[in-house]
Design a protein around this motif. Structure first.
Motif, PDB file in Angstrom:
ATOM      1  N   ALA A  50      -1.528   1.851   8.511  1.00  0.00           N
ATOM      2  CA  ALA A  50      -2.162   0.823   7.684  1.00  0.00           C
ATOM      3  C   ALA A  50      -1.866  -0.572   8.241  1.00  0.00           C
ATOM      4  O   ALA A  50      -2.777  -1.404   8.406  1.00  0.00           O
ATOM      5  CB  ALA A  50      -1.663   0.945   6.243  1.00  0.00           C
ATOM      6  N   LEU A  51      -0.596  -0.813   8.574  1.00  0.00           N
ATOM      7  CA  LEU A  51      -0.225  -2.140   9.087  1.00  0.00           C
ATOM      8  C   LEU A  51      -0.834  -2.364  10.468  1.00  0.00           C
ATOM      9  O   LEU A  51      -1.328  -3.452  10.779  1.00  0.00           O
ATOM     10  CB  LEU A  51       1.315  -2.272   9.144  1.00  0.00           C
ATOM     11  CG  LEU A  51       1.868  -3.632   9.567  1.00  0.00           C
ATOM     12  CD1 LEU A  51       1.421  -4.728   8.610  1.00  0.00           C
ATOM     13  CD2 LEU A  51       3.400  -3.614   9.651  1.00  0.00           C
ATOM     14  N   GLY A  52      -0.802  -1.308  11.282  1.00  0.00           N
ATOM     15  CA  GLY A  52      -1.348  -1.394  12.640  1.00  0.00           C
ATOM     16  C   GLY A  52      -2.813  -1.780  12.622  1.00  0.00           C
ATOM     17  O   GLY A  52      -3.276  -2.570  13.450  1.00  0.00           O
ATOM     18  N   LYS A  53      -3.550  -1.233  11.658  1.00  0.00           N
ATOM     19  CA  LYS A  53      -4.974  -1.516  11.550  1.00  0.00           C
ATOM     20  C   LYS A  53      -5.187  -3.003  11.244  1.00  0.00           C
ATOM     21  O   LYS A  53      -6.028  -3.664  11.845  1.00  0.00           O
ATOM     22  CB  LYS A  53      -5.568  -0.655  10.432  1.00  0.00           C
ATOM     23  CG  LYS A  53      -7.042  -0.371  10.596  1.00  0.00           C
ATOM     24  CD  LYS A  53      -7.488   0.724   9.646  1.00  0.00           C
ATOM     25  CE  LYS A  53      -8.952   0.548   9.320  1.00  0.00           C
ATOM     26  NZ  LYS A  53      -9.324   1.294   8.102  1.00  0.00           N
ATOM     27  N   ARG A  54      -4.364  -3.505  10.321  1.00  0.00           N
ATOM     28  CA  ARG A  54      -4.514  -4.912   9.927  1.00  0.00           C
ATOM     29  C   ARG A  54      -4.140  -5.870  11.058  1.00  0.00           C
ATOM     30  O   ARG A  54      -4.661  -6.980  11.146  1.00  0.00           O
ATOM     31  CB  ARG A  54      -3.654  -5.208   8.690  1.00  0.00           C
ATOM     32  CG  ARG A  54      -4.126  -4.491   7.439  1.00  0.00           C
ATOM     33  CD  ARG A  54      -5.447  -5.064   6.928  1.00  0.00           C
ATOM     34  NE  ARG A  54      -5.283  -6.406   6.397  1.00  0.00           N
ATOM     35  CZ  ARG A  54      -4.988  -6.674   5.132  1.00  0.00           C
ATOM     36  NH1 ARG A  54      -4.871  -5.692   4.255  1.00  0.00           N
ATOM     37  NH2 ARG A  54      -4.847  -7.910   4.733  1.00  0.00           N
ATOM     38  N   LEU A  55      -3.209  -5.420  11.908  1.00  0.00           N
ATOM     39  CA  LEU A  55      -2.729  -6.311  12.971  1.00  0.00           C
ATOM     40  C   LEU A  55      -3.447  -6.073  14.290  1.00  0.00           C
ATOM     41  O   LEU A  55      -3.206  -6.773  15.265  1.00  0.00           O
ATOM     42  CB  LEU A  55      -1.219  -6.100  13.185  1.00  0.00           C
ATOM     43  CG  LEU A  55      -0.314  -6.440  12.014  1.00  0.00           C
ATOM     44  CD1 LEU A  55       1.096  -5.962  12.297  1.00  0.00           C
ATOM     45  CD2 LEU A  55      -0.325  -7.939  11.763  1.00  0.00           C
ATOM     46  N   ASN A  56      -4.294  -5.054  14.282  1.00  0.00           N
ATOM     47  CA  ASN A  56      -4.965  -4.670  15.516  1.00  0.00           C
ATOM     48  C   ASN A  56      -3.937  -4.277  16.585  1.00  0.00           C
ATOM     49  O   ASN A  56      -4.011  -4.701  17.743  1.00  0.00           O
ATOM     50  CB  ASN A  56      -5.823  -5.828  16.005  1.00  0.00           C
ATOM     51  CG  ASN A  56      -6.983  -5.335  16.838  1.00  0.00           C
ATOM     52  OD1 ASN A  56      -7.153  -4.113  16.997  1.00  0.00           O
ATOM     53  ND2 ASN A  56      -7.758  -6.254  17.376  1.00  0.00           N
ATOM     54  N   ALA A  57      -2.965  -3.477  16.167  1.00  0.00           N
ATOM     55  CA  ALA A  57      -1.842  -3.137  17.047  1.00  0.00           C
ATOM     56  C   ALA A  57      -2.017  -1.740  17.632  1.00  0.00           C
ATOM     57  O   ALA A  57      -2.672  -0.890  17.047  1.00  0.00           O
ATOM     58  CB  ALA A  57      -0.541  -3.193  16.250  1.00  0.00           C
ATOM     59  N   ALA A  85       3.174  -7.027   5.103  1.00  0.00           N
ATOM     60  CA  ALA A  85       3.860  -5.724   5.017  1.00  0.00           C
ATOM     61  C   ALA A  85       4.172  -5.396   3.552  1.00  0.00           C
ATOM     62  O   ALA A  85       4.017  -4.250   3.114  1.00  0.00           O
ATOM     63  CB  ALA A  85       5.131  -5.746   5.854  1.00  0.00           C
ATOM     64  N   GLY A  86       4.607  -6.413   2.796  1.00  0.00           N
ATOM     65  CA  GLY A  86       4.909  -6.209   1.379  1.00  0.00           C
ATOM     66  C   GLY A  86       3.669  -5.822   0.578  1.00  0.00           C
ATOM     67  O   GLY A  86       3.702  -4.911  -0.251  1.00  0.00           O
ATOM     68  N   GLU A  87       2.565  -6.507   0.861  1.00  0.00           N
ATOM     69  CA  GLU A  87       1.310  -6.208   0.151  1.00  0.00           C
ATOM     70  C   GLU A  87       0.848  -4.782   0.425  1.00  0.00           C
ATOM     71  O   GLU A  87       0.472  -4.036  -0.474  1.00  0.00           O
ATOM     72  CB  GLU A  87       0.213  -7.182   0.584  1.00  0.00           C
ATOM     73  CG  GLU A  87       0.345  -8.563  -0.048  1.00  0.00           C
ATOM     74  CD  GLU A  87      -0.459  -9.614   0.711  1.00  0.00           C
ATOM     75  OE1 GLU A  87      -0.057 -10.797   0.666  1.00  0.00           O
ATOM     76  OE2 GLU A  87      -1.460  -9.238   1.370  1.00  0.00           O
ATOM     77  N   LEU A  88       0.899  -4.389   1.705  1.00  0.00           N
ATOM     78  CA  LEU A  88       0.488  -3.033   2.067  1.00  0.00           C
ATOM     79  C   LEU A  88       1.405  -2.001   1.414  1.00  0.00           C
ATOM     80  O   LEU A  88       0.966  -0.944   0.976  1.00  0.00           O
ATOM     81  CB  LEU A  88       0.498  -2.852   3.585  1.00  0.00           C
ATOM     82  CG  LEU A  88      -0.640  -3.526   4.336  1.00  0.00           C
ATOM     83  CD1 LEU A  88      -0.468  -3.337   5.837  1.00  0.00           C
ATOM     84  CD2 LEU A  88      -1.976  -2.958   3.886  1.00  0.00           C
TER      85      LEU A  88
END
Ligand code: CTP
Length: 463
Positions: free
Chosen positions: A70-77, A26-29
């Motif tokens: 953005a986070l959802g994409k990375r987590l496949n959420a 989350a911090g990186e994004l």
């Protein structure tokens, strides 16, 4: 100037790896998108107290929706967004450190920068928008943020004394109008006090009393009051919460039938004891806790008073009907069970008080009850023999199954139809009553019942 403590070491050492990785990501994004990202509220509070918590609330300075995608994409959420409030919820399955797959839910909110950004507004103080976001929260212990962006990863932003109050085990609001602004916080204050084993500060007690005297409880909508009540009923120590609510006259203010009495307290303890025992036996049951507590608090109240209370709580007509009829059902049950016990335990019928005698009749009486209703019936039953019988029904009789099936009866000459059910029920009743035990005995009994049935039938056909 705010003294900032960094807990990145604790995060790395103490958090489960899958959560630590998520915070890092989350911090990186956040850095990539140019947003400051924080974990806020309960998670940080519990982190500071070394209590595990998997509910992650993120607060984004910038655009929470963009960040959520953005986070959802990375987590496949999967993502549910509220454009109007710039909030989103991510849900996804994650593997925990022990390899278990669990459903994770992340709440993402946007802290409102606009107010400070408008020309001529307050000077641009550092962290001004997260500070304002935290200021809107309920208690100091919850108004704390953990920074996730890489350069500041693990910084605790504590503007209102969260760490001090956690250390001193004190619950207090951030400002003195907190309970007037949102009176549901009165219930939340009590809930945290009991759950965390903290104390409300004296000033907080005064503010609560003051808000209650101003009639603020009466201003809470039915849905929100009921939601607060449900939260209390999900707590480890519900009775302690209810006692405290009673001390502050919160129960009285919701409805005059609600205040505790010795009898209600005793009943609640009994209900909890039986519920826990039931839960140990059948973990699968997913019951709603509030039903039993509300039944207990309504002890001795009249039908009309209870319906008035449910109206206050904005129950739907369906929920109202279901709750009221459950009360009636429990009451009727008492008479039916009493009648059964007089027969079952009468000296001529049953000298040794063998509770299996006519257990099948009791089973027929109890069968329509929901688990909650059954627990309530036991808890309000004083007669030890009857309690024993009901417990026997729940744990044994209800589970009794036959080895034979309708097919066995067809082989004996019955034709398919409702009569098969009747015969099977008679055999099952005999098994519940302990008159037969194994498959052979089931078959023997079934055979004689079928024989009688067929004889009856051919007699009728001749006439
Ligand atoms: N909050 C508030 N006023 C309320 C309800 C909530 O200010 N009436 C704030 C609290 O500061 C809380 C945050 O909103 O930190 C999120 O609320 P919730 O998820 O209900 O509480 P948590 O603090 O996460 O507590 P819990 O551990 O019970 O989930």
């Amino acid at each position: 100037k705010l003294k900032i403590r960094n807990v990145s070491g604790i995060l790395k050492d103490k958090l489960p790896k899958y959560i630590f990785k998520l915070l890092k990501l989350a911090g990186e994004l956040g850095d990539e998108l140019g947003f400051s990202v924080y974990v806020v509220g309960g998670f940080v509070r519990d982190l500071l107290m070394a209590i595990p918590n998997h509910d992650i609330d993120l607060c984004v300075e910038g655009n929470g929706i963009v960040f959520a995608h953005a986070l959802g994409k990375r987590l496949n959420a999967s993502i549910t967004e509220h454009i109007k409030f710039k909030t989103a919820i991510l849900e996804y399955t994650v593997e925990t450190d022990s390899g278990e797959k669990i459903l994770m839910k992340i709440d993402i909110a946007t802290s409102r920068l606009e107010y400070y950004e408008s020309p001529g507004a307050l000077p641009n103080v550092e962290h001004s928008s997260i500070r304002l976001d935290l200021y809107r929260r309920d208690f100091t212990i919850n108004a704390v943020a953990l920074e996730l962006n890489q350069t500041n990863f693990g910084n605790i932003l504590d503007f209102y004394g969260a760490q001090r109050d956690i250390k001193n085990k004190i619950i207090q609001p951030i400002h003195s109008l907190s309970f007037i602004e949102d009176p549901t916080r009165i219930i939340r204050a009590i809930l945290f006090e009991v759950r965390l084993n903290f104390k409300l500060s004296l000033q907080t007690e005064r503010l609560i009393n003051n808000a209650i005297q101003l009639g603020m409880i009466k201003k809470i909508s039915g849905q929100r009051i009921f939601h607060g009540f449900q939260l209390v009923c999900e707590e480890e120590n519900t009775l302690a919460c209810l006692k405290r609510m009673d001390e502050f006259k919160v129960l009285q203010e919701i409805h005059p039938i609600l205040p505790l009495t010795d009898a209600k307290e005793e009943l609640i303890l009994e209900l909890e004891k039986i519920s826990n025992a039931y839960e140990m036996l059948y973990q699968k049951s997913k019951r709603e806790n509030w039903v039993l507590y509300l039944l207990a608090l309504c002890l001795g109240a009249k039908y009309l008073e209870v319906s008035e209370l449910l109206k206050r709580l904005m129950f739907s007509s369906k929920a109202t009907h279901s709750f009221l009829s459950m009360r009636e059902q429990c009451r009727d049950m008492k008479f039916k069970i009493k009648a059964w016990s007089e027969m079952a335990f009468s000296p001529q019928n049953n000298k040794d008080k063998n509770i299996r005698y006519k257990m099948s009749m009791l089973a027929d009486i109890l069968n329509p009850l929901s688990v909650n209703a059954m627990i309530f019936v036991i808890a309000t039953e004083k007669d030890a023999d009857i309690r024993k019988a009901i417990l026997y029904y729940i744990t044994k009789a209800r589970e009794e199954k036959l080895s034979i099936t309708g097919k066995s009866l067809i082989k004996m000459g019955m034709s398919p139809g409702v009569e098969i059910k009747t015969v099977l029920k008679q055999v099952l009743d005999a098994k519940i009553d302990g008159l037969i035990k194994d498959k052979q005995e089931e078959l023997n009994l079934a055979e004689s019942l079928v024989k009688n049935f067929l004889e009856e039938k051919s007699k009728n056909n001749k006439n």
